[in-house]
Design a protein around this motif. Structure first.
Motif, PDB file in Angstrom:
ATOM      1  N   LEU A   1      11.731 -32.769   7.361  1.00 18.91           N
ATOM      2  CA  LEU A   1      13.063 -33.427   7.779  1.00 18.91           C
ATOM      3  C   LEU A   1      13.948 -32.283   8.364  1.00 18.91           C
ATOM      4  N   ASP A   2      13.230 -31.284   8.926  1.00 18.81           N
ATOM      5  CA  ASP A   2      13.807 -29.810   9.356  1.00 18.81           C
ATOM      6  C   ASP A   2      14.924 -30.502  10.283  1.00 18.81           C
ATOM      7  N   GLY A   3      16.134 -29.802   9.946  1.00 16.76           N
ATOM      8  CA  GLY A   3      17.514 -29.998  11.077  1.00 16.76           C
ATOM      9  C   GLY A   3      18.336 -31.205  10.219  1.00 16.76           C
ATOM     10  N   ARG A   4      17.565 -31.897   9.479  1.00 16.22           N
ATOM     11  CA  ARG A   4      18.588 -33.066   8.722  1.00 16.22           C
ATOM     12  C   ARG A   4      19.054 -32.698   7.334  1.00 16.22           C
ATOM     13  N   VAL A   5      18.210 -31.878   6.633  1.00 18.64           N
ATOM     14  CA  VAL A   5      18.526 -31.353   5.255  1.00 18.64           C
ATOM     15  C   VAL A   5      19.826 -30.355   5.433  1.00 18.64           C
ATOM     16  N   GLU A   6      20.902 -30.918   4.767  1.00 22.97           N
ATOM     17  CA  GLU A   6      22.257 -30.036   4.641  1.00 22.97           C
ATOM     18  C   GLU A   6      22.044 -29.187   3.420  1.00 22.97           C
ATOM     19  N   SER A   7      21.407 -29.487   2.629  1.00 25.38           N
ATOM     20  CA  SER A   7      21.320 -28.815   1.391  1.00 25.38           C
ATOM     21  C   SER A   7      20.141 -28.844   0.347  1.00 25.38           C
ATOM     22  N   ARG A   8      19.945 -27.906  -0.205  1.00 24.48           N
ATOM     23  CA  ARG A   8      18.673 -28.040  -1.128  1.00 24.48           C
ATOM     24  C   ARG A   8      19.059 -27.400  -2.679  1.00 24.48           C
ATOM     25  N   VAL A   9      19.024 -27.965  -3.787  1.00 28.20           N
ATOM     26  CA  VAL A   9      19.213 -27.241  -5.153  1.00 28.20           C
ATOM     27  C   VAL A   9      18.056 -27.658  -5.820  1.00 28.20           C
ATOM     28  N   GLY A  10      16.992 -27.145  -6.038  1.00 23.22           N
ATOM     29  CA  GLY A  10      15.855 -27.452  -7.032  1.00 23.22           C
ATOM     30  C   GLY A  10      15.092 -28.861  -6.310  1.00 23.22           C
ATOM     31  N   ASP A  11      15.073 -29.738  -7.023  1.00 17.99           N
ATOM     32  CA  ASP A  11      14.063 -30.896  -6.360  1.00 17.99           C
ATOM     33  C   ASP A  11      15.131 -31.762  -5.632  1.00 17.99           C
ATOM     34  N   ARG A  12      16.147 -31.449  -5.544  1.00 17.49           N
ATOM     35  CA  ARG A  12      17.208 -32.362  -4.822  1.00 17.49           C
ATOM     36  C   ARG A  12      17.727 -31.960  -3.506  1.00 17.49           C
ATOM     37  N   LEU A  13      17.435 -32.667  -2.370  1.00 15.67           N
ATOM     38  CA  LEU A  13      17.817 -32.327  -1.336  1.00 15.67           C
ATOM     39  C   LEU A  13      19.193 -33.533  -0.495  1.00 15.67           C
ATOM     40  N   VAL A  14      20.056 -32.860   0.110  1.00 17.88           N
ATOM     41  CA  VAL A  14      21.123 -33.691   0.458  1.00 17.88           C
ATOM     42  C   VAL A  14      20.663 -33.667   2.122  1.00 17.88           C
ATOM     43  N   VAL A  15      20.617 -35.032   2.636  1.00 16.27           N
ATOM     44  CA  VAL A  15      19.719 -35.176   3.901  1.00 16.27           C
ATOM     45  C   VAL A  15      21.030 -36.055   4.731  1.00 16.27           C
ATOM     46  N   ARG A  16      21.382 -35.548   6.091  1.00 12.25           N
ATOM     47  CA  ARG A  16      22.039 -36.134   6.816  1.00 12.25           C
ATOM     48  C   ARG A  16      21.447 -37.608   7.327  1.00 12.25           C
ATOM     49  N   HIS A  17      21.686 -38.591   7.032  1.00  9.23           N
ATOM     50  CA  HIS A  17      20.828 -39.878   7.439  1.00  9.23           C
ATOM     51  C   HIS A  17      21.541 -40.986   6.939  1.00  9.23           C
ATOM     52  N   ALA A  18      21.537 -42.037   7.742  1.00  8.65           N
ATOM     53  CA  ALA A  18      22.535 -43.485   7.585  1.00  8.65           C
ATOM     54  C   ALA A  18      21.707 -44.412   6.569  1.00  8.65           C
ATOM     55  N   ASP A  19      20.595 -44.413   6.555  1.00  8.82           N
ATOM     56  CA  ASP A  19      19.550 -45.308   5.939  1.00  8.82           C
ATOM     57  C   ASP A  19      18.766 -45.031   5.048  1.00  8.82           C
ATOM     58  N   ALA A  20      18.867 -45.155   3.705  1.00  8.06           N
ATOM     59  CA  ALA A  20      18.088 -44.686   2.571  1.00  8.06           C
ATOM     60  C   ALA A  20      16.649 -45.314   2.780  1.00  8.06           C
ATOM     61  N   ALA A  21      16.487 -46.519   3.075  1.00  4.82           N
ATOM     62  CA  ALA A  21      15.327 -47.321   3.169  1.00  4.82           C
ATOM     63  C   ALA A  21      14.418 -46.808   4.248  1.00  4.82           C
ATOM     64  N   ALA A  22      15.070 -46.234   5.460  1.00  7.52           N
ATOM     65  CA  ALA A  22      14.279 -45.784   6.492  1.00  7.52           C
ATOM     66  C   ALA A  22      13.966 -44.391   6.285  1.00  7.52           C
ATOM     67  N   LEU A  23      14.641 -43.690   5.604  1.00  5.56           N
ATOM     68  CA  LEU A  23      14.528 -42.100   4.917  1.00  5.56           C
ATOM     69  C   LEU A  23      13.227 -42.141   4.092  1.00  5.56           C
ATOM     70  N   ASN A  24      13.289 -43.253   3.328  1.00  2.82           N
ATOM     71  CA  ASN A  24      12.259 -43.165   2.217  1.00  2.82           C
ATOM     72  C   ASN A  24      10.811 -43.556   2.861  1.00  2.82           C
ATOM     73  N   ALA A  25      10.815 -44.653   3.740  1.00  2.00           N
ATOM     74  CA  ALA A  25       9.737 -44.942   4.537  1.00  2.00           C
ATOM     75  C   ALA A  25       9.034 -43.498   5.210  1.00  2.00           C
ATOM     76  N   THR A  26      10.039 -42.680   5.972  1.00  3.62           N
ATOM     77  CA  THR A  26       9.280 -41.506   6.644  1.00  3.62           C
ATOM     78  C   THR A  26       8.927 -40.512   5.642  1.00  3.62           C
ATOM     79  N   LEU A  27       9.473 -40.187   4.494  1.00  6.62           N
ATOM     80  CA  LEU A  27       9.087 -39.430   3.430  1.00  6.62           C
ATOM     81  C   LEU A  27       7.678 -39.888   2.893  1.00  6.62           C
ATOM     82  N   VAL A  28       7.680 -41.325   2.466  1.00  3.73           N
ATOM     83  CA  VAL A  28       6.216 -41.785   1.904  1.00  3.73           C
ATOM     84  C   VAL A  28       5.248 -41.715   2.871  1.00  3.73           C
ATOM     85  N   GLY A  29       5.746 -41.856   4.399  1.00  5.07           N
ATOM     86  CA  GLY A  29       4.695 -41.909   5.329  1.00  5.07           C
ATOM     87  C   GLY A  29       4.028 -40.282   5.578  1.00  5.07           C
ATOM     88  N   GLY A  30       4.910 -39.394   5.217  1.00 11.48           N
ATOM     89  CA  GLY A  30       4.494 -38.171   5.292  1.00 11.48           C
ATOM     90  C   GLY A  30       3.802 -37.628   4.012  1.00 11.48           C
TER      91      GLY A  30
END
Length: 302
Positions: free
Chosen positions: A241-270
């Motif tokens: 997600l390079d370019g969309r991740v605003e911060s990371r602390v441990g296993d938690r990422l804060v991602v600039r994205h409007a749709d959690a379901a679509a982001l989840n699909a992208t991650l699972v697809g990867g």
């Protein structure tokens, strides 16, 4: 239920409440927040005709206050600041005097109503000890019992959980929720953000005498346009997600994205494992800190 227009109160040169337009609707669980000295208690006292406004108007249940206060007050249960009591008398005797002195009380039903109110606030087992021997939490519960003596249509409370331990706070919150579900509108002022966030559906924020925020809690805590992602593959997810991740602390990422379901699909697809994913919301603390300027009890060097 409560409407004010331009409500203002001066004490000499001090402007304690500055042009407040309050809107509390029937059935609300309304929380009034603000730092110490912001005008919350003065506002509450004006609603109860304990202090008169310098300017502006108040309507409660459609009646002008203080002009029609005698019609409104019997329908209101209230506790303002530290609950008052005669320290040398018992709690039951104090409640009996309070009920007899106020409007709308009935002598025939007094004992039964006192017993019921004490049971509801967790004081059914009090004996004849004088109130001066009570703990702060017991005094607070006694004040709440006084507010509940006449099955109020509107409950106005100033710092209702002050002095209570965590279990007591939970009990009073459950009681207020029960009363609200039965039709009582609850208006409370507090500086405890967590309690207001857990109980209230609508929030006002005072700062230096002005009402700077008034809205539904869900609206104030709207999504920020970012998604919180918990993943054991945080480094790989960050790269994907390079370019969309605003911060990371441990296993938690804060991602600039409007749709959690679509982001989840992208991650699972990867081939990224997702332990949790949800829209990020503003906290009530963030809302209040953004809207208020300072704490009134600070004394800084000039």
């Amino acid at each position: 239920m409560i409407t004010t227009h331009g409500l203002t109160r001066r004490f000499g040169r001090t402007l304690a409440v500055d042009g407040v337009d309050l809107d509390v609707r029937a059935g609300d669980r309304y929380g009034l927040l603000g730092p110490n000295g912001s005008g919350k208690t003065t506002l509450v006292r004006m609603l109860l005709s304990l202090v008169y406004a310098t300017a502006g108007t108040i309507e409660i249940m459609g009646k002008p206050v203080p002009r029609k206060a005698h019609e409104v007050l019997p329908l209101i249960g209230a506790m303002v600041e530290s609950p008052g009591a005669y320290g040398h008398l018992s709690g039951r005797t104090n409640l009996s005097i309070f009920d007899a002195a106020g409007p709308g009380g009935g002598r025939r039903t007094r004992k039964a109503r006192i017993d019921e109110a004490l049971e509801r606030v967790g004081l059914s087992g009090i004996d004849g000890r004088p109130v001066k021997t009570y703990s702060l939490g017991m005094r607070q519960r006694l004040g709440l019992a006084g507010a509940l003596l006449r099955s109020p249509t509107l409950l106005i409370l100033d710092e209702p959980t002050n002095g209570l331990d965590p279990r007591g706070i939970r009990e009073i919150r459950d009681l207020m929720t029960e009363l609200n579900a039965a039709g009582t509108t609850v208006f409370l002022s507090s500086h405890l953000l967590g309690e207001v966030e857990l109980f209230c559906t609508r929030v006002g924020v005072m700062d230096r005498g002005r009402l700077v925020i008034q809205d539904d809690l869900d609206t104030l805590r709207a999504p920020t346009g970012r998604i919180l992602v918990d993943t054991p593959d945080a480094e790989r997810a960050h790269a994907l997600l390079d370019g969309r991740v605003e911060s990371r602390v441990g296993d938690r990422l804060v991602v600039r994205h409007a749709d959690a379901a679509a982001l989840n699909a992208t991650l699972v697809g990867g081939d990224i494992r997702v332990a949790g994913i949800a829209p990020q919301q503003r906290t009530l603390e963030e809302v209040v800190l953004e809207a208020t300027t300072s704490s009134a009890d600070r004394v800084d060097a000039t």
